[in-house]
Write a protein that holds these residues in place. Structure first.
Motif, mmCIF file in Angstrom:
data_model
loop_
_atom_site.group_PDB
_atom_site.id
_atom_site.type_symbol
_atom_site.label_atom_id
_atom_site.label_comp_id
_atom_site.label_asym_id
_atom_site.label_seq_id
_atom_site.Cartn_x
_atom_site.Cartn_y
_atom_site.Cartn_z
ATOM 1 N N THR A 93 0.837 -1.205 0.000
ATOM 2 C CA THR A 93 0.000 0.000 0.000
ATOM 3 C C THR A 93 0.872 1.255 0.000
ATOM 4 O OG1 THR A 93 -1.763 -1.166 1.184
ATOM 5 C CG2 THR A 93 -1.828 1.234 1.228
ATOM 6 N N ARG A 94 1.957 1.217 0.764
ATOM 7 C CA ARG A 94 2.892 2.349 0.778
ATOM 8 C C ARG A 94 3.550 2.517 -0.588
ATOM 9 N NH1 ARG A 94 4.863 4.158 5.755
ATOM 10 N NH2 ARG A 94 6.088 5.580 4.436
ATOM 11 N N GLN A 95 3.839 1.407 -1.255
ATOM 12 C CA GLN A 95 4.429 1.488 -2.592
ATOM 13 C C GLN A 95 3.462 2.151 -3.574
ATOM 14 O OE1 GLN A 95 5.868 -2.315 -3.929
ATOM 15 N NE2 GLN A 95 7.082 -2.667 -2.086
ATOM 16 N N VAL A 96 2.188 1.780 -3.478
ATOM 17 C CA VAL A 96 1.170 2.401 -4.334
ATOM 18 C C VAL A 96 1.117 3.906 -4.086
ATOM 19 C CG1 VAL A 96 -1.305 2.570 -4.778
ATOM 20 C CG2 VAL A 96 -0.244 0.328 -4.578
ATOM 21 N N SER A 97 1.187 4.293 -2.804
ATOM 22 C CA SER A 97 1.175 5.711 -2.450
ATOM 23 C C SER A 97 2.389 6.423 -3.042
ATOM 24 C CB SER A 97 1.160 5.863 -0.927
ATOM 25 O OG SER A 97 1.216 7.218 -0.552
ATOM 26 N N SER A 98 3.546 5.782 -2.977
ATOM 27 C CA SER A 98 4.766 6.375 -3.533
ATOM 28 C C SER A 98 4.651 6.552 -5.042
ATOM 29 C CB SER A 98 5.979 5.503 -3.196
ATOM 30 O OG SER A 98 6.220 5.471 -1.806
ATOM 31 N N LEU A 99 4.087 5.562 -5.726
ATOM 32 C CA LEU A 99 3.899 5.666 -7.171
ATOM 33 C C LEU A 99 2.950 6.810 -7.520
ATOM 34 C CD1 LEU A 99 3.655 1.879 -8.080
ATOM 35 C CD2 LEU A 99 5.464 3.446 -8.794
ATOM 36 N N GLY A 100 1.900 6.979 -6.714
ATOM 37 C CA GLY A 100 0.972 8.088 -6.929
ATOM 38 C C GLY A 100 1.653 9.429 -6.717
ATOM 39 N N ASP A 101 2.525 9.500 -5.703
ATOM 40 C CA ASP A 101 3.264 10.728 -5.410
ATOM 41 C C ASP A 101 4.194 11.076 -6.569
ATOM 42 O OD1 ASP A 101 4.224 12.898 -3.864
ATOM 43 O OD2 ASP A 101 5.923 11.692 -3.173
ATOM 44 N N ILE A 102 4.876 10.073 -7.102
ATOM 45 C CA ILE A 102 5.779 10.303 -8.232
ATOM 46 C C ILE A 102 5.000 10.779 -9.453
ATOM 47 C CG2 ILE A 102 7.350 9.172 -9.852
ATOM 48 C CD1 ILE A 102 8.162 7.321 -7.498
ATOM 49 N N SER A 103 3.852 10.165 -9.724
ATOM 50 C CA SER A 103 3.024 10.571 -10.867
ATOM 51 C C SER A 103 2.573 12.020 -10.726
ATOM 52 C CB SER A 103 1.799 9.654 -10.983
ATOM 53 O OG SER A 103 2.181 8.324 -11.275
ATOM 54 N N LYS A 131 4.079 14.388 -9.063
ATOM 55 C CA LYS A 131 5.232 15.280 -9.231
ATOM 56 C C LYS A 131 5.662 15.357 -10.692
ATOM 57 C CE LYS A 131 6.829 14.932 -4.474
ATOM 58 N NZ LYS A 131 7.849 14.448 -3.524
ATOM 59 N N LEU A 132 5.461 14.285 -11.431
ATOM 60 C CA LEU A 132 5.743 14.337 -12.865
ATOM 61 C C LEU A 132 4.803 15.314 -13.572
ATOM 62 C CD1 LEU A 132 6.366 10.586 -13.813
ATOM 63 C CD2 LEU A 132 7.999 12.465 -13.984
ATOM 64 N N THR A 133 3.551 15.314 -13.167
ATOM 65 C CA THR A 133 2.582 16.254 -13.741
ATOM 66 C C THR A 133 2.983 17.694 -13.437
ATOM 67 O OG1 THR A 133 0.793 14.626 -13.525
ATOM 68 C CG2 THR A 133 0.147 16.930 -13.785
ATOM 69 N N ALA A 134 3.465 17.928 -12.213
ATOM 70 C CA ALA A 134 3.926 19.275 -11.835
ATOM 71 C C ALA A 134 5.129 19.684 -12.681
ATOM 72 C CB ALA A 134 4.283 19.300 -10.351
ATOM 73 N N LEU A 135 6.012 18.730 -12.986
ATOM 74 C CA LEU A 135 7.170 19.021 -13.842
ATOM 75 C C LEU A 135 6.707 19.393 -15.249
ATOM 76 C CD1 LEU A 135 10.215 19.004 -14.414
ATOM 77 C CD2 LEU A 135 10.022 16.559 -14.901
ATOM 78 N N GLN A 136 5.732 18.665 -15.767
ATOM 79 C CA GLN A 136 5.197 18.969 -17.095
ATOM 80 C C GLN A 136 4.605 20.377 -17.125
ATOM 81 O OE1 GLN A 136 2.222 16.190 -18.470
ATOM 82 N NE2 GLN A 136 1.561 17.509 -20.125
ATOM 83 N N ASN A 176 13.733 18.501 -9.467
ATOM 84 C CA ASN A 176 14.429 17.974 -8.282
ATOM 85 C C ASN A 176 13.483 17.224 -7.352
ATOM 86 O OD1 ASN A 176 16.798 19.030 -9.220
ATOM 87 N ND2 ASN A 176 16.798 20.802 -7.861
ATOM 88 N N SER A 177 12.238 17.660 -7.289
ATOM 89 C CA SER A 177 11.254 16.979 -6.445
ATOM 90 C C SER A 177 11.039 15.544 -6.918
ATOM 91 C CB SER A 177 9.927 17.749 -6.459
ATOM 92 O OG SER A 177 8.974 17.119 -5.633
ATOM 93 N N VAL A 178 10.967 15.374 -8.251
ATOM 94 C CA VAL A 178 10.796 14.020 -8.799
ATOM 95 C C VAL A 178 12.048 13.187 -8.537
ATOM 96 C CG1 VAL A 178 10.344 12.644 -10.856
ATOM 97 C CG2 VAL A 178 9.264 14.874 -10.613
ATOM 98 N N MET A 179 13.218 13.747 -8.849
ATOM 99 C CA MET A 179 14.465 12.997 -8.712
ATOM 100 C C MET A 179 14.745 12.629 -7.256
ATOM 101 S SD MET A 179 15.609 12.431 -11.713
ATOM 102 C CE MET A 179 17.337 12.021 -11.605
#
Length: 445
Positions: free
Chosen positions: A43-53, A55-60, A272-275
Motif C-alpha cells: 500500500t505504501r508502494q502504491v502511495s509512492s507511485l501516486g506521489d511520483i506521478s 510530481k511528474l505532472t507538476a514538472l510537465q 528535483n522533487s521528482v528525482m
C-alpha cells in the motif's frame, strides 16, 4: 460453558488453558501478521507511485509554463518620462530610442446643456461606433438621465453619464476604446444621429470630439496604434506612452541572469522533487523498511534515466546553445538533482539570448514537448508505465485482503475448536475427580 467461564477455568486440570488457547492462536496468526505487513508495504508502494506521478505532472506544468510564457529575464535601464517599458520573458536585449509624437485619445460626445429634469422629445437616438449601430429609444417624458441609462443597457462600448456644471445638465458619452481603426476616418469611431417623433420636450444636439491614434517612433521607425499601451513595437516588451510632443528618449534592455535563473527555478524545483523522490525509493536510508519502498524497481530506474536525458536532450535547429546543460543546469552525481550555474547561464545568454525560450518551446524536440511525452508515457491513465505498475500492486493488495479474510476465518475456527476441546477436557477431569472423591469416601480412601 461460556468463554468467560472458560477463562476462569483450569481448576479441574490445574492447567492455565486460557493462556494455552491464546498462545496457540497467536502462533496461528503469525502467517497472517506477515501477510498484513506485506499488504501495508504494498500500500505504501502504491502511495509512492501516486506521489511520483503527481510530481511528474507538476514538472510537465513547469516546463509548459516556460514554453508558453518564456523564461528569459530582461531588465530595463534608463529613466524616460514620455513612456515606460516592461520587458517580458521574450524581450530582445538592445538599445531603443523612442519619440512620442501623439497619444491615443477616446472619441467623445457632449450634449447641449438643459435644465435638470427637462423632458427630452421622444424619438430614437442612434449611436454609430465604428461599424456597429445601437438604436436608443427615447420615451415620452424621458430625461437625460433616462437616456444615459438606456445607453448603458444597450451594450454599446461607451460610458454614458450626466454631468452638471452648477446650472445645467450635460450628457457625456465617451467611447471605451481609444483611437480609431487604422485605415479609417477618425469620425467613424463615434457618430450620433437623432430622429424625433414626439410633440413636446426639447431636442438635444451633441458636439463630438474625434479620437486620435498614438503615433511614435522606435529607432526611427514610425508606428501608429489605437492604444497608448503597445505590445508589438519593441519585441517582447510592453510599451506605455505617457507624454506626447517631447524629445527622443532612450531605454536599454539587457539580459538579466538573476531574473532568468528565477524563471528557471520553478522547472528546476519540480525536476528535483521528482528525482529526490526516486532516489529516496531506489536507495532508501539504512534505517528504512525497504519493503515499504520501491528499492530496485525497474520502472523507476527507467524513469530516472529518462529524466536525466531531458537535461542532455539536444533541441533541433539550434547551434551554440542546444541543451539545458548548455544553459548551465548542472546535474548532481549524488542524487541526480539540478542546480543552476549562474556564470555558465550568463555566458550562454551572451552567446544566444533567444536560446532559452527556444530550448523549451521548440516543437517535438523542445524540453516542454519531450517532458510531455515522457510524463504521458509513465502516467497515462490507460497504459502508463507507472499506472500499470500501480494497478498490478493494487491487484496484489486486493488478493492479500481476500486471503487474509479466509485466514481470519480459519484462525477463529481453530480457536473455537481449542476452547471446545479444553472445555471438554475440564468437564472430563472434573468428573473423574468427583468419582475419585466418591470412591475414596466409600472405601475409606
Amino acid at each position: 460453558m461460556t468463554e468467560s467461564q472458560f477463562r476462569a477455568s483450569g481448576i479441574a486440570s490445574g492447567i492455565d488453558t486460557a493462556f494455552l488457547v491464546e498462545e496457540l492462536t497467536k502462533l496461528q496468526r503469525v502467517p497472517l501478521d506477515r501477510l498484513a505487513k506485506r499488504q501495508t508495504a504494498f500500500t505504501r508502494q502504491v502511495s509512492s507511485l501516486g506521489d511520483i506521478s503527481s510530481k511528474l505532472t507538476a514538472l510537465q506544468t513547469a516546463a509548459k509554463k516556460i514554453s508558453t510564457e518564456g523564461g528569459l529575464g530582461v531588465r530595463a535601464t534608463g529613466t524616460p518620462t514620455s513612456f515606460s517599458v516592461v520587458p517580458g520573458t521574450s524581450a530582445a536585449a538592445g538599445r531603443y530610442e523612442v519619440t512620442v509624437n501623439t497619444l491615443a485619445t477616446n472619441a467623445r460626445a457632449l450634449s447641449a446643456g438643459v435644465t435638470s429634469g427637462t423632458e427630452i422629445k421622444a424619438g430614437t437616438m442612434t449611436l454609430s461606433i465604428q461599424d456597429s449601430d445601437y438604436a436608443i429609444a427615447i420615451s415620452e417624458g424621458a430625461t437625460l438621465q433616462d437616456i444615459a441609462n438606456s445607453i448603458k443597457e444597450s451594450g454599446a462600448a461607451v460610458s454614458a453619464v450626466v454631468l452638471n456644471d452648477g446650472s445645467k445638465d450635460f450628457l457625456s458619452i465617451v467611447r471605451k476604446d481609444s483611437g480609431h481603426t487604422l485605415g479609417t476616418a477618425a469620425n467613424e469611431a463615434l457618430a450620433i444621429s437623432t430622429s424625433y417623433t414626439g410633440a413636446a420636450g426639447e431636442e438635444v444636439a451633441f458636439a463630438i470630439t474625434d479620437p486620435t491614434n498614438a503615433q511614435f517612433s522606435v529607432n526611427g521607425l514610425t508606428f501608429n496604434r489605437t492604444s497608448n499601451t503597445v505590445a508589438d513595437a519593441i519585441p517582447g516588451t510592453s510599451l506605455t506612452l505617457k507624454v506626447q510632443g517631447g524629445p527622443m528618449e532612450t531605454v536599454q534592455l539587457d539580459n538579466d541572469t538573476s531574473k532568468t535563473a528565477d524563471n528557471l527555478k520553478g522547472f528546476v524545483d519540480a525536476y528535483n522533487s521528482v528525482m529526490k523522490t526516486l532516489s529516496d525509493n531506489l536507495k532508501p536510508a539504512a534505517n528504512t523498511d525497504r519493503q515499504q519502498t520501491l528499492a530496485g524497481d525497474g520502472s523507476l530506474r527507467s524513469l530516472q534515466r529518462s529524466l536525466q536525458g531531458v537535461v542532455t536532450n539536444m533541441v533541433g535547429g539550434m547551434s551554440n546553445v542546444r541543451t539545458l546543460a548548455d544553459l548551465g543546469l548542472k546535474t548532481s552525481q549524488l542524487d541526480g538533482t539540478l542546480s543552476i550555474d549562474n556564470a555558465a547561464l550568463s555566458k550562454a545568454l551572451d552567446r544566444d539570448s533567444e536560446a532559452l525560450n527556444k530550448i523549451f518551446s521548440t516543437a517535438t524536440s523542445g524540453v516542454a514537448a519531450v517532458t510531455e511525452d515522457l510524463v504521458k508515457r509513465y502516467t497515462n491513465t490507460t497504459d502508463g508505465i507507472l499506472t500499470n505498475r500501480r494497478n498490478g500492486i493494487n491487484a496484489q493488495v486486493r488478493g492479500m485482503g481476500s486471503q487474509m479474510e479466509k485466514m481470519e476465518i480459519r484462525i477463529e475456527s481453530f480457536r473455537t475448536a481449542l476452547i471446545n476441546q479444553f472445555t471438554a477436557m475440564e468437564k472430563t477431569m472434573a468428573g473423574l475427580r468427583a468419582t475419585g472423591s466418591y470412591l475414596s469416601s466409600q472405601y475409606g480412601g
